[in-house]
Write a protein that holds these residues in place. Structure first.
Motif, mmCIF file in Angstrom:
data_model
loop_
_atom_site.group_PDB
_atom_site.id
_atom_site.type_symbol
_atom_site.label_atom_id
_atom_site.label_comp_id
_atom_site.label_asym_id
_atom_site.label_seq_id
_atom_site.Cartn_x
_atom_site.Cartn_y
_atom_site.Cartn_z
ATOM 1 N N TRP A 97 0.837 -1.192 0.000
ATOM 2 C CA TRP A 97 0.000 0.000 0.000
ATOM 3 C C TRP A 97 0.873 1.244 0.000
ATOM 4 O O TRP A 97 1.947 1.253 0.590
ATOM 5 C CB TRP A 97 -0.925 0.014 1.210
ATOM 6 C CG TRP A 97 -1.978 -1.047 1.202
ATOM 7 C CD1 TRP A 97 -1.867 -2.314 1.676
ATOM 8 C CD2 TRP A 97 -3.308 -0.928 0.681
ATOM 9 N NE1 TRP A 97 -3.045 -2.995 1.491
ATOM 10 C CE2 TRP A 97 -3.945 -2.168 0.888
ATOM 11 C CE3 TRP A 97 -4.010 0.104 0.071
ATOM 12 C CZ2 TRP A 97 -5.261 -2.404 0.497
ATOM 13 C CZ3 TRP A 97 -5.325 -0.121 -0.318
ATOM 14 C CH2 TRP A 97 -5.931 -1.364 -0.106
ATOM 15 N N TRP A 117 -4.868 5.414 1.807
ATOM 16 C CA TRP A 117 -3.896 4.578 1.109
ATOM 17 C C TRP A 117 -4.505 4.090 -0.202
ATOM 18 O O TRP A 117 -5.724 4.011 -0.347
ATOM 19 C CB TRP A 117 -3.494 3.394 1.971
ATOM 20 C CG TRP A 117 -2.941 3.781 3.314
ATOM 21 C CD1 TRP A 117 -3.663 4.253 4.385
ATOM 22 C CD2 TRP A 117 -1.583 3.759 3.719
ATOM 23 N NE1 TRP A 117 -2.823 4.513 5.435
ATOM 24 C CE2 TRP A 117 -1.537 4.228 5.065
ATOM 25 C CE3 TRP A 117 -0.396 3.383 3.097
ATOM 26 C CZ2 TRP A 117 -0.346 4.311 5.773
ATOM 27 C CZ3 TRP A 117 0.786 3.471 3.810
ATOM 28 C CH2 TRP A 117 0.807 3.940 5.131
ATOM 29 N N ARG A 119 -3.804 0.945 -3.385
ATOM 30 C CA ARG A 119 -3.063 -0.200 -3.928
ATOM 31 C C ARG A 119 -3.897 -0.822 -5.034
ATOM 32 O O ARG A 119 -5.024 -1.243 -4.801
ATOM 33 C CB ARG A 119 -2.767 -1.255 -2.863
ATOM 34 C CG ARG A 119 -1.799 -2.341 -3.338
ATOM 35 C CD ARG A 119 -1.627 -3.447 -2.317
ATOM 36 N NE ARG A 119 -2.838 -4.263 -2.198
ATOM 37 C CZ ARG A 119 -2.934 -5.334 -1.423
ATOM 38 N NH1 ARG A 119 -1.910 -5.698 -0.672
ATOM 39 N NH2 ARG A 119 -4.060 -6.016 -1.368
#
Length: 205
Positions: A97, A117, A119
């Motif tokens: 992340w 975050w 990802r």
């Protein structure tokens, strides 16, 4: 004897087909029933004191039918919120992340540590704060003050909230408004024109 052998071979073949089909079916049903995002959160390398009690909640569709899936996790930690936020941020970084600096993270000021975050196709909100120890009001009256001992010990530690969404369903991934979204459609800095009254000039008849 030949018929018995044929019968045995048929039974063995049927059992083999059932076993070969049951194993993929089991793992397929398990995959559909268990969201892989929660498996990824379970695999985070955090100390045991940071995952004392975990509660998961999921809503929406995994395939974004009408509403995309929203995964929410609440975790209790035995340490203070600063230490807890540090270990979770380090674990997220090790898991791939990357911290996401974006406006409206959070939507409004909050206590503790609030970070965002990203990802791949997912976004994650991490909020670590002190636990809520105050008792709720009773019949509209303020709740009585809790006893300093031993109830004070039950309020130690911190509370962790994790929210994971699909990036395409996260409005913060798109163009951000130029004004405060809490305003009711009014620009606090209107564009000035040459007309001091701000009215449209009528064309001569």
């Amino acid at each position: 004897m030949r018929e018995r052998r044929r019968l045995r071979m048929g039974v063995l073949a049927l059992v083999s087909l059932l076993l070969l089909g049951a194993v993929p079916l089991y793992f397929g049903l398990r995959t559909l029933s268990r969201d892989p995002v929660f498996d990824s959160l379970d695999a985070l390398d955090v100390p045991s004191w940071a995952t004392v009690k975990t509660v998961d909640n999921v809503s929406g569709s995994r395939w974004c039918l009408q509403d995309c899936r929203l995964r929410e996790r609440t975790v209790e930690s035995q340490q203070a919120w600063k230490e807890t936020a540090q270990v979770y941020e380090q674990a997220l970084t090790r898991d791939g992340w990357r911290q996401w600096k974006v406006t409206r993270c959070p939507e409004q000021p909050v206590k503790g540590s609030y970070t965002c975050w990203r990802r791949d196709e997912l976004t994650l909100d991490l909020w670590v704060r002190e636990p809520t120890c105050a008792l709720p009001p009773v019949n509209g009256q303020p709740a009585p003050s809790p006893a300093p001992s031993p109830a004070a010990g039950e309020c130690a530690g911190s509370l962790v909230s994790v929210k994971v969404r699909n990036a395409i369903d996260d409005e913060r991934t798109g163009p951000q408004p130029s004004t405060d979204p809490s305003l009711t459609g009014e620009d606090p800095f209107p564009t000035l024109t040459d007309d001091p009254l701000g009215e449209q000039t009528r064309s001569p008849s």
